[in-house]
Design a protein around this motif. Structure first.
Motif, PDB file in Angstrom:
ATOM      1  N   ARG B  75       0.862  -1.193   0.000  1.00 55.57           N
ATOM      2  CA  ARG B  75       0.000   0.000   0.000  1.00 55.57           C
ATOM      3  C   ARG B  75       0.894   1.239   0.000  1.00 55.57           C
ATOM      4  O   ARG B  75       1.596   1.520   0.984  1.00 55.57           O
ATOM      5  CB  ARG B  75      -0.921  -0.012   1.219  1.00 55.57           C
ATOM      6  CG  ARG B  75      -1.934  -1.164   1.197  1.00 55.57           C
ATOM      7  CD  ARG B  75      -2.623  -1.319   2.518  1.00 55.57           C
ATOM      8  NE  ARG B  75      -1.660  -1.580   3.585  1.00 55.57           N
ATOM      9  CZ  ARG B  75      -1.975  -1.642   4.879  1.00 55.57           C
ATOM     10  NH1 ARG B  75      -3.221  -1.451   5.271  1.00 55.57           N
ATOM     11  NH2 ARG B  75      -1.042  -1.891   5.783  1.00 55.57           N
ATOM     12  N   ALA B 126      -6.778   7.358   2.555  1.00 52.31           N
ATOM     13  CA  ALA B 126      -6.690   5.907   2.765  1.00 52.31           C
ATOM     14  C   ALA B 126      -7.981   5.338   3.347  1.00 52.31           C
ATOM     15  O   ALA B 126      -8.187   4.134   3.307  1.00 52.31           O
ATOM     16  CB  ALA B 126      -5.534   5.587   3.692  1.00 52.31           C
ATOM     17  N   TYR B 131      -1.030   2.547   5.275  1.00 58.82           N
ATOM     18  CA  TYR B 131      -0.009   2.477   4.232  1.00 58.82           C
ATOM     19  C   TYR B 131       1.146   1.605   4.695  1.00 58.82           C
ATOM     20  O   TYR B 131       1.405   1.497   5.897  1.00 58.82           O
ATOM     21  CB  TYR B 131       0.539   3.883   3.926  1.00 58.82           C
ATOM     22  CG  TYR B 131      -0.470   4.808   3.296  1.00 58.82           C
ATOM     23  CD1 TYR B 131      -0.712   4.764   1.929  1.00 58.82           C
ATOM     24  CD2 TYR B 131      -1.178   5.719   4.070  1.00 58.82           C
ATOM     25  CE1 TYR B 131      -1.646   5.613   1.345  1.00 58.82           C
ATOM     26  CE2 TYR B 131      -2.114   6.570   3.497  1.00 58.82           C
ATOM     27  CZ  TYR B 131      -2.339   6.512   2.129  1.00 58.82           C
ATOM     28  OH  TYR B 131      -3.258   7.340   1.559  1.00 58.82           O
TER      29      TYR B 131
END
Lengths: 128, 236
Positions: B75, B126, B131
């Motif tokens: 990610r 997000a 992430y």
């Protein structure tokens, strides 16, 4: 190029210190600009002197800048070499005669690795 | 006349001069914000990389190729720093990952407070997913970004073949601060007078253990080493 941001950050710290110590004005500031910090003394002083005028508390502050001599480790003989930092007044002479190749004062090698010297420190403030 | 000191100026009151030993960084505010950014990034579970180079040495192209190679398993979020325009963020979004464009409006570098704002926007994009890897692409400049910790974990400095191999010697502060130097556009080596040996020698003087990699985003040469460097650094 970013000397102005740094001068701005210094002035903010000065105002905060003056407030904390209940001082009306800052009269003198001592900073250390490391020889490998990438900060140019002249540009920093230029920015500081423009920005300090914006506030009465910093208007008369005198800026003292200190730059220690750059320290290198010689990768040939492993000794520490201190090579005098060219003062502002010597810069033009250097430009005229060429920047002498930096050499280890012990063995003459030019494999010098700069050590530290990136510090930017507010050392001392005088206020009243 | 002033009662305190006898001077002629009414508004002028002397106080005892005071000398205060401060001994703190001139960048104290930035240093503090950078530390808090680092904690913020770690809380998101991510590792952050600060990309520094001259304009045009291939930071955005490197990111495009890296995203294409990793986006299915990692990610990625990107913070783009530029003086003007949204162009780089648009190029990154076109690759399907969230990108925040920070425009400095003239300033030659990103600083930690700007990145702090960027991190919050990235977190918003997000939608709670988090992430693994956050890239912060600094303003193209080989001088000023070196002074400002943004809260990154790894600092990567790019040097492209057309710029010349004398750059580490000319911009020591930036190369000394690098954790990794990426030589980019190596597919152009046959056309330029670029000495890999000179880069190795000069960078080695600045930081004897500096890691160096060479790659081309066009030919793909050396890209595997870069991807496995990233993979080793992820918190997995």
């Amino acid at each position: 190029m970013h000397e102005l941001s740094l001068a701005q950050s210094l002035l903010e710290q000065l105002l905060e210190l003056a407030g904390k110590h209940q001082a009306a004005r800052v009269t003198r500031v001592v900073v250390t600009l490391g020889p490998f910090s990438g900060i140019v003394q002249d540009s920093f002083a230029f920015g500081f002197n423009i920005l300090k005028a914006e506030r009465p508390a910093t208007r008369d502050a005198v800026l003292d800048m200190e730059t220690p001599d750059p320290e290198y480790i010689c990768l040939e003989c492993n000794k520490v070499a201190l090579i005098p930092f060219p003062r502002q007044s010597e810069r033009l002479d250097l430009a005229r005669h060429g920047l002498a190749a930096r050499k280890c004062p012990w063995c003459g090698s030019n494999r010098l690795s700069p050590q530290g010297g990136t510090e930017l420190i507010l050392n001392q403030v005088e206020m009243e | 006349m002033c009662d305190t000191c006898g001077c002629q100026l009414h508004e002028h009151h002397h106080h005892d001069p005071k000398v205060v030993e401060v001994n703190q960084s001139l960048l104290a505010a930035n240093v503090q914000q950078a530390m808090s950014n680092r904690q913020h990034i770690e809380k998101m579970g991510a590792v952050a990389i600060n990309l520094i180079s001259s304009p045009g040495s291939g930071k955005t192209t490197l990111l495009e190729r890296t995203i294409e190679a990793m986006r299915d398993t990692v990610r990625i979020g990107v913070i783009e720093g530029d003086i003007e325009t949204e162009r780089d963020a648009e190029r990154i979004r076109a690759k399907g990952v969230p990108a925040v464009q920070l425009t400095t409006g003239g300033a030659c570098h990103l600083d930690a407070p700007l990145v702090h704002g960027g991190l919050h926007v990235l977190e918003h994009f997000a939608k709670g997913a988090g992430y693994d890897l956050i890239f912060i692409e600094n303003v193209g400049n080989l001088v000023c970004p070196a002074t400002f910790d943004l809260g990154e974990h790894i600092r990567v400095v790019l040097l492209s073949v057309p710029e010349g191999s004398d750059k580490p010697a000319k911009y020591p502060a930036t190369f000394k601060g690098a954790d990794l130097v990426l030589l980019t556009k190596v597919d152009l080596l046959p056309y330029f007078d670029f000495s890999m040996e000179e880069v190795r020698k000069e960078a080695g003087l600045l930081k004897p253990d500096l890691e160096l990699m060479a790659l081309s985003a066009t030919s793909g040469e050396g890209f595997d080493a870069w991807l496995s460097f990233l993979d080793r650094r992820l918190n997995r």
